[in-house]
Design a protein around this motif. Sequence first.
Motif, PDB file in Angstrom:
ATOM      1  N   UNK A 125      30.153  32.525 -42.869  1.00 23.65           N
ATOM      2  CA  UNK A 125      29.551  31.673 -43.892  1.00 23.65           C
ATOM      3  C   UNK A 125      28.772  30.524 -43.267  1.00 23.65           C
ATOM      4  N   UNK A 126      28.434  30.676 -41.990  1.00 21.07           N
ATOM      5  CA  UNK A 126      27.710  29.626 -41.263  1.00 21.07           C
ATOM      6  C   UNK A 126      26.288  30.095 -40.939  1.00 21.07           C
ATOM      7  N   UNK A 127      25.624  30.619 -41.942  1.00 18.72           N
ATOM      8  CA  UNK A 127      24.234  31.066 -41.812  1.00 18.72           C
ATOM      9  C   UNK A 127      23.381  30.152 -42.684  1.00 18.72           C
ATOM     10  N   UNK A 128      22.400  29.498 -42.076  1.00 18.57           N
ATOM     11  CA  UNK A 128      21.628  28.477 -42.778  1.00 18.57           C
ATOM     12  C   UNK A 128      20.140  28.802 -42.717  1.00 18.57           C
ATOM     13  N   UNK A 129      19.457  28.542 -43.806  1.00 16.80           N
ATOM     14  CA  UNK A 129      18.004  28.699 -43.856  1.00 16.80           C
ATOM     15  C   UNK A 129      17.374  27.333 -43.611  1.00 16.80           C
ATOM     16  N   UNK A 130      16.329  27.300 -42.795  1.00 19.45           N
ATOM     17  CA  UNK A 130      15.628  26.054 -42.519  1.00 19.45           C
ATOM     18  C   UNK A 130      15.028  25.499 -43.815  1.00 19.45           C
ATOM     19  N   UNK A 148      13.560  34.828 -46.793  1.00 22.22           N
ATOM     20  CA  UNK A 148      14.432  34.031 -45.913  1.00 22.22           C
ATOM     21  C   UNK A 148      15.840  33.944 -46.485  1.00 22.22           C
ATOM     22  N   UNK A 149      15.946  33.672 -47.790  1.00 20.04           N
ATOM     23  CA  UNK A 149      17.250  33.526 -48.432  1.00 20.04           C
ATOM     24  C   UNK A 149      18.021  34.839 -48.425  1.00 20.04           C
ATOM     25  N   UNK A 150      17.332  35.951 -48.709  1.00 26.93           N
ATOM     26  CA  UNK A 150      18.000  37.255 -48.732  1.00 26.93           C
ATOM     27  C   UNK A 150      18.423  37.655 -47.322  1.00 26.93           C
ATOM     28  N   UNK A 151      17.584  37.399 -46.330  1.00 32.19           N
ATOM     29  CA  UNK A 151      17.955  37.676 -44.942  1.00 32.19           C
ATOM     30  C   UNK A 151      19.221  36.903 -44.574  1.00 32.19           C
ATOM     31  N   UNK A 152      19.283  35.629 -44.953  1.00 33.38           N
ATOM     32  CA  UNK A 152      20.461  34.817 -44.666  1.00 33.38           C
ATOM     33  C   UNK A 152      21.701  35.384 -45.355  1.00 33.38           C
ATOM     34  N   UNK A 188      24.218  22.256 -33.640  1.00 29.21           N
ATOM     35  CA  UNK A 188      23.401  23.299 -33.035  1.00 29.21           C
ATOM     36  C   UNK A 188      23.951  24.672 -33.390  1.00 29.21           C
ATOM     37  N   UNK A 189      23.099  25.558 -33.857  1.00 30.51           N
ATOM     38  CA  UNK A 189      23.532  26.902 -34.210  1.00 30.51           C
ATOM     39  C   UNK A 189      23.709  27.743 -32.954  1.00 30.51           C
ATOM     40  N   UNK A 190      24.578  28.756 -33.054  1.00 31.33           N
ATOM     41  CA  UNK A 190      24.769  29.675 -31.933  1.00 31.33           C
ATOM     42  C   UNK A 190      23.518  30.515 -31.693  1.00 31.33           C
ATOM     43  N   UNK A 191      22.829  30.874 -32.805  1.00 32.74           N
ATOM     44  CA  UNK A 191      21.648  31.729 -32.684  1.00 32.74           C
ATOM     45  C   UNK A 191      20.564  31.272 -33.658  1.00 32.74           C
ATOM     46  N   UNK A 192      19.336  31.487 -33.229  1.00 28.74           N
ATOM     47  CA  UNK A 192      18.176  31.243 -34.086  1.00 28.74           C
ATOM     48  C   UNK A 192      17.497  32.584 -34.343  1.00 28.74           C
ATOM     49  N   UNK A 193      17.287  32.917 -35.621  1.00 28.25           N
ATOM     50  CA  UNK A 193      16.610  34.154 -36.012  1.00 28.25           C
ATOM     51  C   UNK A 193      15.242  33.807 -36.585  1.00 28.25           C
ATOM     52  N   UNK A 194      14.208  34.434 -36.047  1.00 30.07           N
ATOM     53  CA  UNK A 194      12.839  34.230 -36.528  1.00 30.07           C
ATOM     54  C   UNK A 194      12.272  35.584 -36.957  1.00 30.07           C
ATOM     55  N   UNK A 195      11.450  35.563 -37.991  1.00 34.26           N
ATOM     56  CA  UNK A 195      10.848  36.816 -38.476  1.00 34.26           C
ATOM     57  C   UNK A 195       9.422  36.560 -38.947  1.00 34.26           C
ATOM     58  N   UNK A 196       8.564  37.503 -38.609  1.00 39.26           N
ATOM     59  CA  UNK A 196       7.186  37.488 -39.094  1.00 39.26           C
ATOM     60  C   UNK A 196       6.893  38.853 -39.719  1.00 39.26           C
ATOM     61  N   UNK A 216      18.140  30.324 -39.692  1.00 37.87           N
ATOM     62  CA  UNK A 216      17.026  31.215 -40.035  1.00 37.87           C
ATOM     63  C   UNK A 216      15.745  30.388 -40.122  1.00 37.87           C
ATOM     64  N   UNK A 217      14.777  30.700 -39.262  1.00 35.73           N
ATOM     65  CA  UNK A 217      13.487  30.019 -39.317  1.00 35.73           C
ATOM     66  C   UNK A 217      12.706  30.501 -40.539  1.00 35.73           C
ATOM     67  N   UNK A 218      11.757  29.701 -41.034  1.00 34.34           N
ATOM     68  CA  UNK A 218      10.945  30.148 -42.175  1.00 34.34           C
ATOM     69  C   UNK A 218      10.249  31.474 -41.852  1.00 34.34           C
ATOM     70  N   UNK A 219      10.355  32.425 -42.756  1.00 28.99           N
ATOM     71  CA  UNK A 219       9.726  33.731 -42.564  1.00 28.99           C
ATOM     72  C   UNK A 219       8.218  33.594 -42.762  1.00 28.99           C
TER      73      UNK A 219
END
Length: 202
Positions: free
Chosen positions: A110-115, A96-100, A122-130, A56-59
Amino acid sequence: MINGHRLTRAVIFLAVAIGLAGCASSPSARFYTLTPLSAQQAKQASPQAKPVSISIAPVELPDYLERPQIVTRDGQNEIDLAEYDRWAGSLSDNISAVLAENLVQLLNSDRVYVYPRLRTEKADYLVSMRILRLDCMPGNQVLLKAQWSVAAGADGKDVATRISTVSERLTDKGYPTMVAAVGRTLEQVSREIAREIPARQQ
């Protein structure tokens, strides 16, 4: 001279008493955090699916929301800052924490990490939010408008890019009700994101 000292002490005592009385009458600040989904609310994915890893990228938040006071909207262009109702920490970090945590429950992983990440692989997916808008209108509604994307971690290929607009009606003007509604709007966006993340094959 003695009378002068007594007068001085009396003035100081009076000033301190007034100051303490003022402090005693001032209301204390109240602090709030957003609450993630519970396992029961999430209706988790099938346990047979191999868990994906997500970073999870910084929101990103608009500048006017980057403050401890809870911001409410009054009319089209005017905002108000709550003097005694505040976020317990960084709102961006809280989202960010709640999204994760929501994605942990929704994707049964249980493999969801906040930046910054705790793991180096390397993560399977990168999630970004604005966050484009977070309009809290006491006694009316909370409206959340968020732009988000999901990218494949291996090559950065775009999986999905969306703008989600969700709202929650408010039953009263209280800040606890408002904060709970903000959490529910974030829950709806989390569900939209989770639907765009394919399960890994065994």
